[in-house]
Write a protein that holds these residues in place. Structure first.
Motif, PDB file in Angstrom:
ATOM      1  N   GLU A 150       0.835  -1.212   0.000  1.00 10.15           N
ATOM      2  CA  GLU A 150       0.000   0.000   0.000  1.00 10.15           C
ATOM      3  C   GLU A 150       0.867   1.259   0.000  1.00 10.15           C
ATOM      4  OE1 GLU A 150      -2.275  -3.418   1.296  1.00 10.15           O
ATOM      5  OE2 GLU A 150      -0.356  -2.591   2.016  1.00 10.15           O
ATOM      6  N   ASP A 151       1.921   1.257   0.818  1.00  9.14           N
ATOM      7  CA  ASP A 151       2.795   2.427   0.856  1.00  9.14           C
ATOM      8  C   ASP A 151       3.605   2.562  -0.431  1.00  9.14           C
ATOM      9  OD1 ASP A 151       2.088   3.612   3.227  1.00  9.14           O
ATOM     10  OD2 ASP A 151       3.585   2.580   4.429  1.00  9.14           O
ATOM     11  N   ILE A 152       3.995   1.443  -1.002  1.00  5.90           N
ATOM     12  CA  ILE A 152       4.692   1.492  -2.285  1.00  5.90           C
ATOM     13  C   ILE A 152       3.792   2.106  -3.349  1.00  5.90           C
ATOM     14  CG2 ILE A 152       5.617   0.056  -4.161  1.00  5.90           C
ATOM     15  CD1 ILE A 152       6.667  -1.846  -1.953  1.00  5.90           C
ATOM     16  N   ASP A 153       2.541   1.675  -3.382  1.00  2.00           N
ATOM     17  CA  ASP A 153       1.598   2.218  -4.365  1.00  2.00           C
ATOM     18  C   ASP A 153       1.317   3.698  -4.106  1.00  2.00           C
ATOM     19  OD1 ASP A 153       1.427  -0.201  -5.662  1.00  2.00           O
ATOM     20  OD2 ASP A 153      -0.385  -0.850  -4.603  1.00  2.00           O
ATOM     21  N   TYR A 154       1.284   4.093  -2.834  1.00  4.39           N
ATOM     22  CA  TYR A 154       1.092   5.505  -2.490  1.00  4.39           C
ATOM     23  C   TYR A 154       2.198   6.356  -3.119  1.00  4.39           C
ATOM     24  CZ  TYR A 154       1.315   9.719   0.455  1.00  4.39           C
ATOM     25  OH  TYR A 154       1.394  11.020   0.911  1.00  4.39           O
ATOM     26  N   LEU A 155       3.455   5.916  -2.965  1.00  2.61           N
ATOM     27  CA  LEU A 155       4.572   6.673  -3.531  1.00  2.61           C
ATOM     28  C   LEU A 155       4.545   6.644  -5.052  1.00  2.61           C
ATOM     29  CD1 LEU A 155       7.467   5.670  -1.091  1.00  2.61           C
ATOM     30  CD2 LEU A 155       6.284   7.869  -1.227  1.00  2.61           C
ATOM     31  N   LEU A 156       4.227   5.507  -5.628  1.00  3.46           N
ATOM     32  CA  LEU A 156       4.162   5.427  -7.090  1.00  3.46           C
ATOM     33  C   LEU A 156       3.084   6.353  -7.638  1.00  3.46           C
ATOM     34  CD1 LEU A 156       4.579   1.587  -7.635  1.00  3.46           C
ATOM     35  CD2 LEU A 156       6.252   3.372  -8.147  1.00  3.46           C
ATOM     36  N   ASN A 157       1.970   6.473  -6.932  1.00  4.46           N
ATOM     37  CA  ASN A 157       0.904   7.372  -7.356  1.00  4.46           C
ATOM     38  C   ASN A 157       1.400   8.817  -7.369  1.00  4.46           C
ATOM     39  OD1 ASN A 157      -1.926   8.291  -7.808  1.00  4.46           O
ATOM     40  ND2 ASN A 157      -1.696   9.093  -5.730  1.00  4.46           N
ATOM     41  N   TYR A 158       2.129   9.212  -6.332  1.00  4.23           N
ATOM     42  CA  TYR A 158       2.632  10.590  -6.299  1.00  4.23           C
ATOM     43  C   TYR A 158       3.716  10.817  -7.340  1.00  4.23           C
ATOM     44  CZ  TYR A 158       0.098  13.172  -2.851  1.00  4.23           C
ATOM     45  OH  TYR A 158      -0.883  13.874  -2.230  1.00  4.23           O
ATOM     46  N   ALA A 159       4.531   9.801  -7.586  1.00  2.00           N
ATOM     47  CA  ALA A 159       5.530   9.939  -8.643  1.00  2.00           C
ATOM     48  C   ALA A 159       4.847  10.186  -9.983  1.00  2.00           C
ATOM     49  CB  ALA A 159       6.400   8.686  -8.701  1.00  2.00           C
ATOM     50  N   GLY A 160       3.740   9.498 -10.200  1.00  2.00           N
ATOM     51  CA  GLY A 160       3.013   9.665 -11.451  1.00  2.00           C
ATOM     52  C   GLY A 160       2.448  11.052 -11.641  1.00  2.00           C
ATOM     53  N   ARG A 161       2.164  11.731 -10.536  1.00  5.25           N
ATOM     54  CA  ARG A 161       1.641  13.101 -10.647  1.00  5.25           C
ATOM     55  C   ARG A 161       2.705  14.084 -11.114  1.00  5.25           C
ATOM     56  NH1 ARG A 161      -2.164  14.257  -5.329  1.00  5.25           N
ATOM     57  NH2 ARG A 161      -3.078  12.160  -5.121  1.00  5.25           N
ATOM     58  N   TYR A 162       3.963  13.760 -10.862  1.00 12.12           N
ATOM     59  CA  TYR A 162       5.040  14.720 -11.119  1.00 12.12           C
ATOM     60  C   TYR A 162       5.968  14.322 -12.261  1.00 12.12           C
ATOM     61  CZ  TYR A 162       3.821  17.429  -7.011  1.00 12.12           C
ATOM     62  OH  TYR A 162       3.155  18.235  -6.110  1.00 12.12           O
ATOM     63  N   LEU A 163       5.924  13.073 -12.696  1.00 12.58           N
ATOM     64  CA  LEU A 163       6.799  12.636 -13.781  1.00 12.58           C
ATOM     65  C   LEU A 163       6.008  12.449 -15.063  1.00 12.58           C
ATOM     66  CD1 LEU A 163       9.047  10.017 -11.935  1.00 12.58           C
ATOM     67  CD2 LEU A 163       9.576  12.412 -12.458  1.00 12.58           C
ATOM     68  N   SER A 164       6.668  12.729 -16.170  1.00 13.73           N
ATOM     69  CA  SER A 164       5.979  12.626 -17.462  1.00 13.73           C
ATOM     70  C   SER A 164       5.654  11.187 -17.807  1.00 13.73           C
ATOM     71  CB  SER A 164       6.842  13.244 -18.562  1.00 13.73           C
ATOM     72  OG  SER A 164       8.129  12.640 -18.598  1.00 13.73           O
ATOM     73  N   ARG A 165       6.443  10.226 -17.298  1.00 15.26           N
ATOM     74  CA  ARG A 165       6.121   8.810 -17.498  1.00 15.26           C
ATOM     75  C   ARG A 165       5.758   8.190 -16.163  1.00 15.26           C
ATOM     76  NH1 ARG A 165       8.131   3.723 -17.167  1.00 15.26           N
ATOM     77  NH2 ARG A 165      10.186   4.309 -16.402  1.00 15.26           N
ATOM     78  N   PRO A 166       4.522   7.715 -16.016  1.00 15.61           N
ATOM     79  CA  PRO A 166       4.127   7.107 -14.742  1.00 15.61           C
ATOM     80  C   PRO A 166       5.008   5.906 -14.400  1.00 15.61           C
ATOM     81  CG  PRO A 166       2.221   7.496 -16.141  1.00 15.61           C
ATOM     82  CD  PRO A 166       3.428   7.729 -17.002  1.00 15.61           C
ATOM     83  N   LEU A 167       5.164   5.658 -13.108  1.00 16.20           N
ATOM     84  CA  LEU A 167       5.951   4.528 -12.635  1.00 16.20           C
ATOM     85  C   LEU A 167       5.039   3.383 -12.231  1.00 16.20           C
ATOM     86  CD1 LEU A 167       8.567   6.310 -10.338  1.00 16.20           C
ATOM     87  CD2 LEU A 167       8.876   5.550 -12.693  1.00 16.20           C
ATOM     88  N   SER A 168       5.557   2.177 -12.354  1.00 19.25           N
ATOM     89  CA  SER A 168       4.870   0.995 -11.875  1.00 19.25           C
ATOM     90  C   SER A 168       5.801   0.257 -10.919  1.00 19.25           C
ATOM     91  CB  SER A 168       4.490   0.075 -13.041  1.00 19.25           C
ATOM     92  OG  SER A 168       5.654  -0.537 -13.585  1.00 19.25           O
ATOM     93  N   ARG A 169       5.286  -0.778 -10.284  1.00 18.29           N
ATOM     94  CA  ARG A 169       6.120  -1.571  -9.390  1.00 18.29           C
ATOM     95  C   ARG A 169       7.305  -2.185 -10.127  1.00 18.29           C
ATOM     96  NH1 ARG A 169       1.713  -5.126  -5.957  1.00 18.29           N
ATOM     97  NH2 ARG A 169       0.423  -3.393  -5.206  1.00 18.29           N
ATOM     98  N   ASP A 170       7.143  -2.438 -11.415  1.00 19.75           N
ATOM     99  CA  ASP A 170       8.228  -3.028 -12.198  1.00 19.75           C
ATOM    100  C   ASP A 170       9.411  -2.082 -12.350  1.00 19.75           C
ATOM    101  OD1 ASP A 170       6.674  -5.290 -12.525  1.00 19.75           O
ATOM    102  OD2 ASP A 170       5.825  -4.613 -14.432  1.00 19.75           O
TER     103      ASP A 170
END
Length: 546
Positions: free
Chosen positions: A310-330
């Motif tokens: 859940e915390d990993i997904d929380y950070l990935l969600n915020y990264a997606g708001r600020y980076l031009s390419r969204p991040l995934s767990r991969d």
């Protein structure tokens, strides 16, 4: 000094001035301060130096931007003093460990001119508070300039961005370096040795029963004073002294993700000043990768906390708001979790509101506990601790604190840029020489000489600038006992890329087996222990890829 010699010193029939329990930032800093003031000091750590919280920070040496905002908005003198102290200590740390710490520039996008003025004014005050120890001046840049500086940043409605400076460091190596520097000044520092009981005479603590975690051997050590520097576990040792002791800590969990380079520029990070739930997030280039975090959630204390999906997904969600390419767990190469010891305040509703101040208390039985604080202020915490210990235990100190200007091992002959000469003199790849220099400083020629003379120049993994000689050096000179000690903390590979660490473990284990006399079964157990330790640091794959 070999481990056998360290244990012999711990088992000698003598009384130490101080026994320090805990080998993280605080404990190692206290050992160094005490040893340089002429005290006979012993330090024991149940696991490895910096195995817990002190190797899992955001890698920032900072005054605390968010604390400054709270200090101003709430007229909080404690928070303001914390920032002022942190900025001074930031300067001392960068000056005294220049191979492990350096300035880093951070960018914060702003969506309105009002926000730009507000943030720029606050960061200008941040610079002014640092005084002569400042790292650079904050400045505002236009939207187009911000996009050129940070091409992967999604600016959205931003009017521009504010740039400012803080410090960055290698936290795990800093802790080991502090322990080694303390040992150079006479301290006896042992990892993988735990306190299993406290010893009293006439109602006062006078020592402890220790156990070598590796061999199971137990013995008693005597000391005039005992210092509890166990971080999140401080309340546990306090209850060993007094079973009725009330807790003084709240513990929060901080998770960080490590992603591949390219998501940020090589020398520019991102600071998100306020998330929806009031946190501050950082995305910072580190060790050729990018560290992103951190979460701040109240948790129960555990020895090896595990990142939650859940915390990993929380950070990935915020990264997606600020980076031009969204991040995934991969995209995540490693995810690790640390516990923060925050001093309990009944009127604070959440851990984000707690100041990172440190607290020193002395129990009726004579246990001195130092807890709270943050990495940046380790030196000041240590100075305050030894001043208090001098009064509590009647140590009769004759020397003042000297650590403000004390260069640590690796920095005493440090000349910035000298890795280029080392690459030429030893005939090695300049990138390799630089990588070694940023971990070992002026000890780099020792590593390269060892590599050349003993045939240990091969890289442990083709994608990273770590060589076999560093493994042998870690065993001989840096108190590494287990494969995990080397692969996660002496070399930061485990913190950067879990898969590459596992791939590099076999050649590293071969070298350690040669150094420590491991048989085939022990070598296999060490590799399995490393794999088990890192198993939780690799996020579950995205559903679409399973």
């Amino acid at each position: 000094m070999s481990r056998r010699q360290i244990l012999e010193r711990l088992q000698a029939d003598k009384t130490f001035d101080l026994l320090i329990v805990g080998g993280g930032a605080t404990g190692c800093g206290v050992a160094l301060d005490a040893a340089t003031r002429g005290l006979d000091v012993a330090l024991v750590e149940r696991d490895d130096f910096a195995q817990g919280t002190s190797s899992k920070s955001t890698k920032l040496v900072h005054g605390g931007v968010r604390y400054l905002e709270k200090a101003i908005l709430k007229a909080d003198k404690e928070q303001f003093a914390l920032v002022h102290e942190g900025l001074r200590e930031r300067g001392y740390l960068l000056r005294n460990a220049p191979h492990l710490a350096h300035p880093v520039q951070l960018m914060t996008p702003v969506d309105s001119w009002k926000d730009a003025a507000y943030l720029f004014a606050g960061l200008t005050m941040y610079d002014l508070l640092a005084g002569r120890l400042g790292l650079g001046h904050s400045r505002f840049v236009t939207r187009s300039k911000a996009q050129r500086l940070f091409p992967t940043l999604r600016l959205g409605k931003a009017k521009g961005a504010v740039l400012y400076y803080d410090g960055q460091f290698n936290d795990a190596r800093m802790a080991v370096t502090l322990a080694r520097t303390a040992a150079l000044h006479g301290a006896t520092c042992a990892n993988h040795v735990e306190v299993i009981d406290l010893v009293r005479e006439n109602g006062r603590l006078c020592g402890a029963v220790l156990r070598d975690v590796n061999s199971g051997e137990t013995w008693q050590v005597r000391a005039r004073g005992i210092i509890n520097a166990t971080g999140p576990f401080s309340d546990g040792l306090r209850r060993m002294d007094d079973q009725n002791a009330c807790d003084i800590l709240k513990v929060s969990s901080g998770i960080h993700l490590v992603i591949d380079p390219g998501h940020t520029p090589p020398h520019l990070g991102l600071m998100v000043p306020r998330t929806d739930d009031g946190r501050v997030l950082f995305m910072i280039p580190w060790q050729g990768h990018v560290v992103f975090g951190t979460t701040d959630e109240p948790v129960d204390i555990s020895r090896d906390p595990v990142p939650t999906q859940e915390d990993i997904d929380y950070l990935l969600n915020y990264a997606g708001r600020y980076l031009s390419r969204p991040l995934s767990r991969d995209d995540v190469r490693a995810a690790w979790c640390g516990l923060r010891p925050l001093v309990f305040e009944a009127d604070k509703s959440c851990t984000q509101e707690l100041a990172r101040t440190h607290v020193i208390e002395v129990s009726p039985g004579g246990l001195l506990t130092i807890t709270g604080g943050k990495w940046t202020s380790y030196r000041r915490m240590a100075e305050d601790t030894i001043d208090r210990a001098d009064a509590a235990f009647e140590l009769g100190l004759q020397r003042p604190c000297v650590t403000r200007d004390l260069r640590v091992i690796g920095s005493r002959g440090f000349v910035r840029g000298a890795h280029a000469e080392m690459a030429r003199d030893f005939g090695v790849d300049p990138a390799l020489a630089r990588g070694l220099f940023e971990l070992h400083g002026d000890e780099t020629p020792l590593i390269l000489t060892l590599a050349r003379e003993e045939g240990l120049m091969d890289r442990l993994h083709p994608a990273h600038n770590y060589i076999g000689a560093q493994v042998a050096f870690a065993v001989r000179h840096e108190m590494a006992v287990h494969l995990t000690d080397v692969m996660v903390r002496r070399l930061p590979l485990g913190l950067v890329d879990v898969q590459h660490t596992l791939e590099a473990s076999a050649p590293a284990a071969d070298i350690m087996a040669q150094e420590l006399g491991w048989d085939a079964a022990t070598r296999q157990r060490e590799m399995e222990a490393l794999a088990a330790y890192l198993a939780a640091w690799r996020p579950a794959p995205d559903a679409a890829t399973t």
